[in-house]
Motif scaffolding. Sequence first.
Motif, PDB file in Angstrom:
ATOM      1  N   ILE A  49       0.858  -1.187   0.000  1.00 16.48           N
ATOM      2  CA  ILE A  49       0.000   0.000   0.000  1.00 16.48           C
ATOM      3  C   ILE A  49       0.890   1.232   0.000  1.00 16.48           C
ATOM      4  N   THR A  50       0.766   2.037  -1.022  1.00 17.26           N
ATOM      5  CA  THR A  50       1.558   3.259  -1.137  1.00 17.26           C
ATOM      6  C   THR A  50       0.623   4.460  -1.197  1.00 17.26           C
ATOM      7  N   PHE A  51       1.170   5.624  -0.929  1.00 17.50           N
ATOM      8  CA  PHE A  51       0.373   6.847  -0.864  1.00 17.50           C
ATOM      9  C   PHE A  51       0.957   7.895  -1.808  1.00 17.50           C
ATOM     10  N   ASP A  52       0.071   8.548  -2.545  1.00 13.88           N
ATOM     11  CA  ASP A  52       0.566   9.633  -3.393  1.00 13.88           C
ATOM     12  C   ASP A  52       0.750  10.918  -2.601  1.00 13.88           C
ATOM     13  N   HIS A  53       0.048  11.013  -1.433  1.00 13.06           N
ATOM     14  CA  HIS A  53       0.220  12.179  -0.565  1.00 13.06           C
ATOM     15  C   HIS A  53       0.018  11.753   0.885  1.00 13.06           C
ATOM     16  N   ALA A  54       0.689  12.459   1.795  1.00 13.74           N
ATOM     17  CA  ALA A  54       0.573  12.182   3.230  1.00 13.74           C
ATOM     18  C   ALA A  54       0.373  13.488   3.992  1.00 13.74           C
ATOM     19  N   TYR A  55      -0.447  13.419   5.056  1.00 11.28           N
ATOM     20  CA  TYR A  55      -0.777  14.588   5.865  1.00 11.28           C
ATOM     21  C   TYR A  55      -0.811  14.195   7.338  1.00 11.28           C
ATOM     22  N   CYS A  56      -0.657  15.179   8.202  1.00 12.29           N
ATOM     23  CA  CYS A  56      -0.866  14.959   9.630  1.00 12.29           C
ATOM     24  C   CYS A  56      -1.334  16.268  10.242  1.00 12.29           C
ATOM     25  N   SER A  57      -1.765  16.202  11.483  1.00  6.89           N
ATOM     26  CA  SER A  57      -2.142  17.425  12.182  1.00  6.89           C
ATOM     27  C   SER A  57      -0.878  18.213  12.529  1.00  6.89           C
ATOM     28  N   THR A  58      -1.065  19.399  13.063  1.00  4.32           N
ATOM     29  CA  THR A  58       0.067  20.246  13.433  1.00  4.32           C
ATOM     30  C   THR A  58       0.674  19.845  14.772  1.00  4.32           C
ATOM     31  N   GLN A  59       0.127  18.821  15.406  1.00  6.97           N
ATOM     32  CA  GLN A  59       0.629  18.414  16.718  1.00  6.97           C
ATOM     33  C   GLN A  59       1.753  17.382  16.583  1.00  6.97           C
ATOM     34  N   GLU A  60       2.738  17.514  17.463  1.00  6.69           N
ATOM     35  CA  GLU A  60       3.974  16.733  17.335  1.00  6.69           C
ATOM     36  C   GLU A  60       3.731  15.233  17.385  1.00  6.69           C
ATOM     37  N   ARG A  61       2.801  14.782  18.211  1.00  7.97           N
ATOM     38  CA  ARG A  61       2.566  13.340  18.313  1.00  7.97           C
ATOM     39  C   ARG A  61       2.074  12.755  16.991  1.00  7.97           C
ATOM     40  N   ALA A  62       1.389  13.576  16.189  1.00  3.85           N
ATOM     41  CA  ALA A  62       0.918  13.121  14.879  1.00  3.85           C
ATOM     42  C   ALA A  62       2.052  13.097  13.855  1.00  3.85           C
ATOM     43  N   SER A  63       2.854  14.163  13.837  1.00  3.87           N
ATOM     44  CA  SER A  63       3.963  14.192  12.871  1.00  3.87           C
ATOM     45  C   SER A  63       5.022  13.147  13.217  1.00  3.87           C
ATOM     46  N   ASP A  64       5.289  12.935  14.511  1.00  2.40           N
ATOM     47  CA  ASP A  64       6.238  11.898  14.910  1.00  2.40           C
ATOM     48  C   ASP A  64       5.757  10.519  14.465  1.00  2.40           C
ATOM     49  N   THR A  65       4.460  10.281  14.607  1.00  2.67           N
ATOM     50  CA  THR A  65       3.892   9.002  14.177  1.00  2.67           C
ATOM     51  C   THR A  65       4.037   8.823  12.670  1.00  2.67           C
ATOM     52  N   LEU A  66       3.673   9.855  11.924  1.00  4.26           N
ATOM     53  CA  LEU A  66       3.750   9.766  10.463  1.00  4.26           C
ATOM     54  C   LEU A  66       5.176   9.487   9.993  1.00  4.26           C
ATOM     55  N   GLU A  67       6.149  10.123  10.616  1.00  3.87           N
ATOM     56  CA  GLU A  67       7.544   9.930  10.209  1.00  3.87           C
ATOM     57  C   GLU A  67       8.044   8.525  10.515  1.00  3.87           C
ATOM     58  N   LEU A  68       7.384   7.834  11.435  1.00  4.47           N
ATOM     59  CA  LEU A  68       7.736   6.441  11.716  1.00  4.47           C
ATOM     60  C   LEU A  68       7.054   5.472  10.739  1.00  4.47           C
ATOM     61  N   VAL A  69       5.951   5.919  10.161  1.00  3.07           N
ATOM     62  CA  VAL A  69       5.200   5.093   9.219  1.00  3.07           C
ATOM     63  C   VAL A  69       5.790   5.171   7.814  1.00  3.07           C
ATOM     64  N   THR A  70       6.177   6.381   7.394  1.00  4.55           N
ATOM     65  CA  THR A  70       6.691   6.584   6.048  1.00  4.55           C
ATOM     66  C   THR A  70       7.734   7.696   6.054  1.00  4.55           C
ATOM     67  N   ASP A  71       8.658   7.619   5.124  1.00  4.85           N
ATOM     68  CA  ASP A  71       9.675   8.676   5.015  1.00  4.85           C
ATOM     69  C   ASP A  71       9.364   9.643   3.871  1.00  4.85           C
ATOM     70  N   GLN A  72       8.147   9.568   3.342  1.00  6.76           N
ATOM     71  CA  GLN A  72       7.803  10.455   2.238  1.00  6.76           C
ATOM     72  C   GLN A  72       7.465  11.851   2.750  1.00  6.76           C
ATOM     73  N   PRO A  73       7.536  12.864   1.900  1.00  2.79           N
ATOM     74  CA  PRO A  73       7.178  14.229   2.317  1.00  2.79           C
ATOM     75  C   PRO A  73       5.712  14.300   2.752  1.00  2.79           C
ATOM     76  N   TYR A  74       5.414  15.244   3.634  1.00  7.18           N
ATOM     77  CA  TYR A  74       4.036  15.379   4.103  1.00  7.18           C
ATOM     78  C   TYR A  74       3.735  16.834   4.429  1.00  7.18           C
ATOM     79  N   GLU A  75       2.448  17.114   4.607  1.00  5.42           N
ATOM     80  CA  GLU A  75       1.990  18.464   4.957  1.00  5.42           C
ATOM     81  C   GLU A  75       1.243  18.405   6.281  1.00  5.42           C
ATOM     82  N   ARG A  76       1.466  19.399   7.128  1.00 10.39           N
ATOM     83  CA  ARG A  76       0.777  19.475   8.419  1.00 10.39           C
ATOM     84  C   ARG A  76      -0.432  20.406   8.295  1.00 10.39           C
ATOM     85  N   LEU A  77      -1.561  19.995   8.860  1.00  7.12           N
ATOM     86  CA  LEU A  77      -2.808  20.737   8.713  1.00  7.12           C
ATOM     87  C   LEU A  77      -3.499  20.932  10.067  1.00  7.12           C
ATOM     88  N   LYS A  78      -3.853  22.183  10.372  1.00  4.96           N
ATOM     89  CA  LYS A  78      -4.558  22.461  11.625  1.00  4.96           C
ATOM     90  C   LYS A  78      -5.952  21.837  11.650  1.00  4.96           C
TER      91      LYS A  78
END
Length: 202
Positions: A49-78
């Motif tokens: 399963i691959t993703f063409d785009h990745a996003y997370c909330s602006t909170q650190e626990r979400a971005s830290d989680t995303l960075e452990l799941v995938t190393d692809q670029p992502y955007e943070r959203l309030k």
Amino acid sequence: MAKTLYLMRHGETLFNRLHKIQGACDSPLTERGIADAKQVGDYFRRAQITFDHAYCSTQERASDTLELVTDQPYERLKGIKEWGFGVFEAESEVLNPKPDPVRRSHGDFFLQYGGESDLQVQARVVKTLTEIMERPNHQQVLAVSHGGASFMFLRKWLSMDEIERRGIVLHNCAVLKYRYEAGQFQFDEVIDWSARPTAQIN
């Protein structure tokens, strides 16, 4: 053609373990939270399963989680951040109110204490995720959010009776799969990545 959204809750944090109310405030991922997030990433790779785009909330626990799941670029959203609980932030979960008997959630309770209502949270998350899925070349998207925010999003598309009938529980690192088409989301499943025979904690 239907698009696919994988909406994931962040990994376990220190406040989750201590049973503290955690909305706008933040706390670090625990060792278990880190290990579980890595397992989700491993599941996606094994399932191809691959993703063409990745996003997370602006909170650190979400971005830290995303960075452990995938190393692809992502955007943070309030817009997909956690429910704001006002002065109840970082207090014990025993202070949470009983569910509103009509809305079967916290309802408007936290508004009087500087927080958000359930419907406010739901509206911003639905708006944000809809806008994401309407963007060009967004066919398969990963978004890392939070328990309360993800649950209110789910409540938009499934009744509380249906959620209870299906036994849906949003544990840390739960992944909810949705199909998106013509402005509407359809809940598909909660992916049980931890039930894989090859799963390992590392």
